[in-house]
Design a protein around this motif. Structure first.
Motif, PDB file in Angstrom:
ATOM      1  N   PHE A 232       4.964  -6.344   3.931  1.00 52.71           N
ATOM      2  CA  PHE A 232       6.047  -6.940   3.154  1.00 52.71           C
ATOM      3  C   PHE A 232       6.199  -6.176   1.849  1.00 52.71           C
ATOM      4  CE2 PHE A 232       4.460 -10.438   5.776  1.00 52.71           C
ATOM      5  CZ  PHE A 232       5.637 -10.951   6.295  1.00 52.71           C
ATOM      6  N   GLU A 233       7.436  -5.894   1.461  1.00 56.70           N
ATOM      7  CA  GLU A 233       7.712  -5.268   0.167  1.00 56.70           C
ATOM      8  C   GLU A 233       8.359  -6.292  -0.760  1.00 56.70           C
ATOM      9  OE1 GLU A 233       9.721  -1.536  -0.068  1.00 56.70           O
ATOM     10  OE2 GLU A 233       8.556  -0.660   1.560  1.00 56.70           O
ATOM     11  N   GLU A 234       7.568  -6.825  -1.649  1.00 56.42           N
ATOM     12  CA  GLU A 234       8.047  -7.747  -2.680  1.00 56.42           C
ATOM     13  C   GLU A 234       7.037  -7.708  -3.815  1.00 56.42           C
ATOM     14  OE1 GLU A 234      10.068 -11.590  -1.597  1.00 56.42           O
ATOM     15  OE2 GLU A 234       9.209 -11.163   0.384  1.00 56.42           O
ATOM     16  N   ASN A 235       7.231  -8.551  -4.817  1.00 55.53           N
ATOM     17  CA  ASN A 235       6.317  -8.568  -5.954  1.00 55.53           C
ATOM     18  C   ASN A 235       5.003  -9.262  -5.620  1.00 55.53           C
ATOM     19  OD1 ASN A 235       8.566  -7.531  -7.334  1.00 55.53           O
ATOM     20  ND2 ASN A 235       7.879  -8.465  -9.234  1.00 55.53           N
ATOM     21  N   ILE A 236       3.942  -8.770  -6.253  1.00 60.92           N
ATOM     22  CA  ILE A 236       2.679  -9.498  -6.280  1.00 60.92           C
ATOM     23  C   ILE A 236       2.462  -9.966  -7.715  1.00 60.92           C
ATOM     24  CG2 ILE A 236       1.693  -8.124  -4.405  1.00 60.92           C
ATOM     25  CD1 ILE A 236      -0.160  -6.813  -6.501  1.00 60.92           C
ATOM     26  N   LEU A 237       1.710 -11.040  -7.860  1.00 58.62           N
ATOM     27  CA  LEU A 237       1.431 -11.588  -9.180  1.00 58.62           C
ATOM     28  C   LEU A 237      -0.075 -11.759  -9.338  1.00 58.62           C
ATOM     29  CD1 LEU A 237       2.458 -13.015 -11.842  1.00 58.62           C
ATOM     30  CD2 LEU A 237       2.367 -15.157 -10.533  1.00 58.62           C
ATOM     31  N   PHE A 238      -0.629 -11.160 -10.388  1.00 57.99           N
ATOM     32  CA  PHE A 238      -2.050 -11.352 -10.698  1.00 57.99           C
ATOM     33  C   PHE A 238      -2.227 -12.717 -11.362  1.00 57.99           C
ATOM     34  CE2 PHE A 238      -1.670  -6.810 -10.259  1.00 57.99           C
ATOM     35  CZ  PHE A 238      -2.873  -6.435  -9.679  1.00 57.99           C
ATOM     36  N   THR A 239      -3.291 -13.410 -10.969  1.00 54.86           N
ATOM     37  CA  THR A 239      -3.548 -14.754 -11.510  1.00 54.86           C
ATOM     38  C   THR A 239      -5.013 -14.864 -11.934  1.00 54.86           C
ATOM     39  OG1 THR A 239      -4.279 -15.741  -9.428  1.00 54.86           O
ATOM     40  CG2 THR A 239      -1.896 -15.680  -9.822  1.00 54.86           C
ATOM     41  N   HIS A 240      -5.332 -15.984 -12.565  1.00 56.64           N
ATOM     42  CA  HIS A 240      -6.725 -16.214 -13.002  1.00 56.64           C
ATOM     43  C   HIS A 240      -7.687 -16.303 -11.823  1.00 56.64           C
ATOM     44  CE1 HIS A 240      -5.913 -16.554 -17.225  1.00 56.64           C
ATOM     45  NE2 HIS A 240      -4.940 -17.428 -17.008  1.00 56.64           N
ATOM     46  N   TRP A 241      -7.164 -16.640 -10.643  1.00 51.55           N
ATOM     47  CA  TRP A 241      -8.046 -16.801  -9.484  1.00 51.55           C
ATOM     48  C   TRP A 241      -7.902 -15.674  -8.462  1.00 51.55           C
ATOM     49  CZ3 TRP A 241      -3.903 -20.282 -10.302  1.00 51.55           C
ATOM     50  CH2 TRP A 241      -2.803 -20.066  -9.469  1.00 51.55           C
ATOM     51  N   GLY A 242      -6.902 -14.784  -8.642  1.00 52.90           N
ATOM     52  CA  GLY A 242      -6.722 -13.710  -7.665  1.00 52.90           C
ATOM     53  C   GLY A 242      -5.305 -13.201  -7.612  1.00 52.90           C
ATOM     54  N   LEU A 243      -4.634 -13.421  -6.482  1.00 53.82           N
ATOM     55  CA  LEU A 243      -3.305 -12.854  -6.265  1.00 53.82           C
ATOM     56  C   LEU A 243      -2.330 -13.886  -5.716  1.00 53.82           C
ATOM     57  CD1 LEU A 243      -4.334  -9.464  -4.593  1.00 53.82           C
ATOM     58  CD2 LEU A 243      -3.252  -9.712  -6.839  1.00 53.82           C
ATOM     59  N   SER A 244      -1.105 -13.813  -6.218  1.00 54.41           N
ATOM     60  CA  SER A 244      -0.028 -14.650  -5.711  1.00 54.41           C
ATOM     61  C   SER A 244       1.247 -13.803  -5.706  1.00 54.41           C
ATOM     62  CB  SER A 244       0.118 -15.913  -6.574  1.00 54.41           C
ATOM     63  OG  SER A 244       1.026 -16.814  -5.980  1.00 54.41           O
ATOM     64  N   GLY A 245       2.399 -14.463  -5.800  1.00 52.80           N
ATOM     65  CA  GLY A 245       3.664 -13.739  -5.736  1.00 52.80           C
ATOM     66  C   GLY A 245       4.169 -13.650  -4.307  1.00 52.80           C
ATOM     67  N   PRO A 246       5.464 -13.378  -4.135  1.00 54.83           N
ATOM     68  CA  PRO A 246       6.079 -13.420  -2.803  1.00 54.83           C
ATOM     69  C   PRO A 246       5.377 -12.580  -1.736  1.00 54.83           C
ATOM     70  CG  PRO A 246       7.767 -13.198  -4.485  1.00 54.83           C
ATOM     71  CD  PRO A 246       6.457 -13.081  -5.186  1.00 54.83           C
ATOM     72  N   ALA A 247       4.991 -11.349  -2.064  1.00 54.64           N
ATOM     73  CA  ALA A 247       4.380 -10.482  -1.042  1.00 54.64           C
ATOM     74  C   ALA A 247       3.033 -11.036  -0.579  1.00 54.64           C
ATOM     75  CB  ALA A 247       4.211  -9.062  -1.576  1.00 54.64           C
ATOM     76  N   ILE A 248       2.281 -11.616  -1.510  1.00 51.48           N
ATOM     77  CA  ILE A 248       0.977 -12.191  -1.158  1.00 51.48           C
ATOM     78  C   ILE A 248       1.163 -13.456  -0.326  1.00 51.48           C
ATOM     79  CG2 ILE A 248      -1.116 -13.262  -2.088  1.00 51.48           C
ATOM     80  CD1 ILE A 248      -1.049 -10.194  -2.353  1.00 51.48           C
ATOM     81  N   LEU A 249       2.107 -14.311  -0.732  1.00 59.32           N
ATOM     82  CA  LEU A 249       2.366 -15.528   0.048  1.00 59.32           C
ATOM     83  C   LEU A 249       2.760 -15.154   1.478  1.00 59.32           C
ATOM     84  CD1 LEU A 249       4.362 -17.781  -2.470  1.00 59.32           C
ATOM     85  CD2 LEU A 249       1.895 -17.672  -2.078  1.00 59.32           C
ATOM     86  N   GLN A 250       3.599 -14.122   1.606  1.00 61.77           N
ATOM     87  CA  GLN A 250       4.035 -13.698   2.941  1.00 61.77           C
ATOM     88  C   GLN A 250       2.849 -13.233   3.794  1.00 61.77           C
ATOM     89  OE1 GLN A 250       6.915 -14.448   3.962  1.00 61.77           O
ATOM     90  NE2 GLN A 250       8.600 -13.333   3.021  1.00 61.77           N
ATOM     91  N   ILE A 251       2.031 -12.346   3.241  1.00 55.38           N
ATOM     92  CA  ILE A 251       0.931 -11.781   4.034  1.00 55.38           C
ATOM     93  C   ILE A 251      -0.127 -12.837   4.337  1.00 55.38           C
ATOM     94  CG2 ILE A 251      -0.696 -10.959   2.251  1.00 55.38           C
ATOM     95  CD1 ILE A 251       0.528  -8.762   5.138  1.00 55.38           C
ATOM     96  N   SER A 252      -0.224 -13.871   3.472  1.00 62.30           N
ATOM     97  CA  SER A 252      -1.250 -14.904   3.670  1.00 62.30           C
ATOM     98  C   SER A 252      -1.082 -15.610   5.013  1.00 62.30           C
ATOM     99  CB  SER A 252      -1.197 -15.943   2.537  1.00 62.30           C
ATOM    100  OG  SER A 252      -0.056 -16.787   2.672  1.00 62.30           O
ATOM    101  N   SER A 253       0.148 -15.694   5.502  1.00 63.80           N
ATOM    102  CA  SER A 253       0.391 -16.367   6.788  1.00 63.80           C
ATOM    103  C   SER A 253      -0.182 -15.567   7.954  1.00 63.80           C
ATOM    104  CB  SER A 253       1.894 -16.579   6.993  1.00 63.80           C
ATOM    105  OG  SER A 253       2.417 -17.438   5.999  1.00 63.80           O
ATOM    106  N   TYR A 254      -0.437 -14.283   7.725  1.00 62.66           N
ATOM    107  CA  TYR A 254      -0.967 -13.403   8.770  1.00 62.66           C
ATOM    108  C   TYR A 254      -2.418 -13.017   8.501  1.00 62.66           C
ATOM    109  CZ  TYR A 254       3.914 -12.755  10.192  1.00 62.66           C
ATOM    110  OH  TYR A 254       5.202 -12.952  10.621  1.00 62.66           O
ATOM    111  N   TRP A 255      -3.001 -13.601   7.450  1.00 63.89           N
ATOM    112  CA  TRP A 255      -4.348 -13.219   7.024  1.00 63.89           C
ATOM    113  C   TRP A 255      -5.359 -14.269   7.458  1.00 63.89           C
ATOM    114  CZ3 TRP A 255      -7.617 -15.879   3.621  1.00 63.89           C
ATOM    115  CH2 TRP A 255      -8.757 -15.177   3.198  1.00 63.89           C
TER     116      TRP A 255
END
Length: 401
Positions: A232-255
């Motif tokens: 997926f090509e979208e933004n990732i967001l660094f957070t206090h606990w790890g990673l979020s943002g659209p691209a991370i949310l998308q890949i999480s469904s396949y992880w």
């Protein structure tokens, strides 16, 4: 409830699927009762898209969904398409505006307008809605009808109907009343459940790298995030606990836990070529200076953990260039886990698709029992896809109850 109240179906759950099912049934002259355990219907509609409700996606199709049977949703989408959804809402004054990647929002940017349409239509079409009504039991009677027992104002009540629609959603956001009710009903009637897990969910980083991610909290970068299944090509967001943002949310469904994901921090450029061309212009420029042009200064500074950022471009060795290319285009991350159902937007898995007719969404084992929306093993991508499945499945069920 009046003793004379009779219903063609009882719909358990007043979310997107249940509301659409009630309205479409009403168009056909059928009468339904929605039992919703929350104070209001459409709770997840109201919070979706930050309260703006990304109600469909222009590009929605079977390839945007995860299921043990990837073709299962085809029938529903052929019966009720994205165009049908757009037309439905336009008829009631909601015109869509596309944001990014086919995501459609109401022009008003107000999710309340979506819920208002359904509340108004249910009233006009004689569909009954009971809120604060928690279903306790669904029993199949010898007559073939169902007896649904529920609580309302601390009193136990019953209703009998020939069909029951389970549109009770999935496990995400339990503070909004989400439960495994739909899965329990399926199990009660001997139906299989495809393993469930949080989906569209932030990923956590622990261990020695945790502080590095935490210090970058708030930084957002456009990336390509991939695993061996999809990218997926979208933004990732660094957070206090790890990673979020659209691209991370998308890949999480396949992880799955234990797996790595790969991040290309510069998906549309080649870092080595950029360095070579910049070197010709100003070889004394530091790698840090170059990275600061490409990313936020904070992120460029943080890359000193992995790269020789203080070196000037002219002095970078072949080994340096290989290392830079690796870290920029093949930044591998092994998440420790995810943030769970509290932070997940949807649930992966659910009632097994081979237990249901793809044409009607009726249980193959239990005539008159239907399942739609999130509790079925059909999980969409981020960006309005799950709403489209909810609308389509609600429509299909309404035709058959």
């Amino acid at each position: 409830m009046n003793m004379g109240d009779t219903f063609d179906a009882v719909i358990i759950g007043g979310g997107a699927c249940g509301l659409m099912c009630a309205v479409q049934a009403g168009y056909l002259g059928k009468r339904t009762l929605i039992l919703e355990k929350n104070e209001k219907v459409g709770a997840k509609i109201l919070i979706s898209g930050g309260g703006r409700c990304n109600y469909t996606n222009l590009y929605s199709g079977e390839s945007n969904f995860i299921s043990a049977n990837p073709h299962f949703c085809k029938s529903a989408f052929s019966q009720y398409s994205v165009e049908d959804t757009i037309s439905f809402f336009e008829t009631y004054g909601i015109n869509g505006q596309e944001k990014t990647l086919g995501q459609l929002f109401p022009e008003s940017n107000n999710a309340k307008d979506i819920v208002r349409v359904f509340e108004s239509l249910c009233a006009d079409l004689g569909q009954k809605i009971l809120t604060n009504a928690e279903v306790k039991e669904v029993v199949k009677l010898e007559s073939g009808d169902f007896k649904i027992t529920y609580t309302l104002a601390n009193k136990l009540k019953e209703v009998i109907a020939p069909s029951v629609v389970i549109a009770a959603g999935g496990l995400p956001i339990p503070k909004m009343g989400a439960t495994d009710f739909g899965l329990k009903v399926a199990r009660q009637f001997g139906m299989k459940i495809t393993e469930t897990a949080p989906a569209l969910v932030p990923l956590t980083i622990t261990g020695k790298d945790a502080d590095w991610y935490a210090k970058l909290s708030g930084n957002s970068i456009f990336c390509r995030v991939s695993n061996d299944k999809i990218s997926f090509e979208e933004n990732i967001l660094f957070t206090h606990w790890g990673l979020s943002g659209p691209a991370i949310l998308q890949i999480s469904s396949y992880w799955k836990p234990g797996e790595q994901i790969r991040i290309d921090l510069l998906p549309n450029d080649n870092i080595t070529e950029i360095i070579q061309s910049q070197k010709l212009v100003n070889g004394r420029k530091t790698l840090l200076g170059l990275l600061s042009d490409l990313f936020t200064r904070k992120f460029a500074d943080a890359l000193d953990k992995y790269l020789p950022v203080e070196k000037n471009l002219a002095s970078l060795t072949r080994e340096d260039l290989l290392l830079i290319d690796q870290q920029i285009h093949k930044f591998d991350v092994k998440p420790a886990g995810d943030k769970g159902y509290d932070k997940a937007e949807v649930m992966r898995g659910g009632v097994a698709t081979d237990e249901l007719s793809s044409k009607t969404l009726e249980s193959k084992k239990v005539p008159g029992l239907y399942f739609g929306g999130e509790c079925v093993d059909v999980t969409g991508w981020l960006g309005g896809y799950n709403f489209q499945w909810a609308w389509s499945s609600g429509f299909v069920i309404a035709q058959n109850i």
